[in-house]
Motif scaffolding. Structure first.
Motif, short mmCIF file in Angstrom:
data_model
loop_
_atom_site.label_atom_id
_atom_site.label_comp_id
_atom_site.label_asym_id
_atom_site.label_seq_id
_atom_site.Cartn_x
_atom_site.Cartn_y
_atom_site.Cartn_z
N GLY A 63 -4.55 -34.35 -6.97
CA GLY A 63 -5.23 -33.17 -6.62
C GLY A 63 -6.14 -32.79 -7.89
O GLY A 63 -7.35 -32.21 -7.86
N ARG A 64 -5.41 -32.87 -9.01
CA ARG A 64 -6.19 -32.62 -10.33
C ARG A 64 -7.18 -33.73 -10.72
O ARG A 64 -8.24 -33.44 -11.19
N LEU A 65 -6.88 -34.72 -10.30
CA LEU A 65 -7.82 -35.88 -10.50
C LEU A 65 -9.18 -35.37 -9.90
O LEU A 65 -10.17 -35.68 -10.37
N GLY A 66 -8.97 -35.19 -8.63
CA GLY A 66 -9.96 -34.98 -7.50
C GLY A 66 -11.10 -33.61 -8.20
O GLY A 66 -12.01 -33.77 -8.29
N ALA A 67 -10.09 -32.71 -8.64
CA ALA A 67 -10.77 -31.55 -9.06
C ALA A 67 -11.68 -32.04 -10.45
O ALA A 67 -12.82 -31.39 -10.39
N VAL A 68 -11.27 -32.82 -11.20
CA VAL A 68 -11.86 -33.19 -12.36
C VAL A 68 -13.35 -33.98 -11.95
O VAL A 68 -14.32 -33.74 -12.65
N LEU A 69 -13.22 -34.82 -10.78
CA LEU A 69 -14.05 -35.35 -10.37
C LEU A 69 -15.06 -34.83 -9.29
O LEU A 69 -16.06 -35.33 -8.59
N GLY A 70 -14.49 -33.60 -8.96
CA GLY A 70 -15.45 -32.74 -8.05
C GLY A 70 -15.29 -33.25 -6.46
O GLY A 70 -16.08 -33.18 -5.56
N LEU A 71 -14.08 -33.90 -6.22
CA LEU A 71 -13.75 -34.18 -4.80
C LEU A 71 -12.88 -33.30 -4.21
O LEU A 71 -12.00 -32.60 -4.79
N ASN A 72 -12.91 -32.99 -2.84
CA ASN A 72 -11.87 -32.44 -2.38
C ASN A 72 -10.45 -33.28 -1.83
O ASN A 72 -10.57 -34.34 -2.51
#
Length: 161
Positions: A63-72
């Motif tokens: 989830g945090r990786l997704g947030a860094v990349l702008g992914l849901n």
């Protein structure tokens, strides 16, 4: 009418254009890496984010990786699944909080990155060794400022851009 103090006519703009050209070349270099290794550009950005987190001794959940990349959430899960199938990352229990599942780089990802990006990194380090401490501080300050401007809106909202 332009004057010599007009930044659009000075050496500052020349450096801005050089930075833009460098950014384009770095993007193309990264795209070649992705293409040669059957990856999506987001996969490469994810690996870089994970390497940066590892260097900073931080753990990233999917989830945090997704947030860094702008992914849901669904996009982040698909990304980690894809990288895991490729043998580049693994899911593991967090060291700080065993209840958390974090994404860790496999050594294969590190070796793959070193083999492709290593020569560019080595050349960059070699170039930087030609600068004294004052020049290095100026370079660091400039790049940090540009990065911060790019991470925000760069002031574009206030100019109607």
């Amino acid at each position: 009418m332009s004057t010599s103090s007009d930044p659009a006519q000075g050496p500052e703009l020349e450096i801005v254009h050089l930075l833009r050209a460098t950014t384009v070349e770095l993007g193309l270099h990264s795209a070649r890496f992705a293409q040669r290794n059957g990856m999506h550009p987001t996969d490469v950005r994810a690996l870089i984010a994970l390497m940066d987190a590892r260097r900073a001794r931080q753990e990233l959940s999917a989830g945090r990786l997704g947030a860094v990349l702008g992914l849901n959430s669904a996009g982040a899960t698909a990304l980690v699944d894809r990288l895991e199938r490729a043998g580049l990352v693994r899911r593991a229990r967090g060291r700080q909080d065993r209840r958390t599942v974090v994404v860790e780089l496999e050594e294969r990802a590190m070796a793959l990155g070193r083999s492709f990006f290593g020569p560019l990194i080595d050349r960059s380090v070699e170039l930087l060794r030609g600068y004294d401490a004052h020049q290095m501080a100026a370079i660091r300050g400039f790049l940090t400022g540009v990065r911060e401007a790019a991470a925000g809106d760069g002031g574009a909202a206030g100019r109607g851009a």
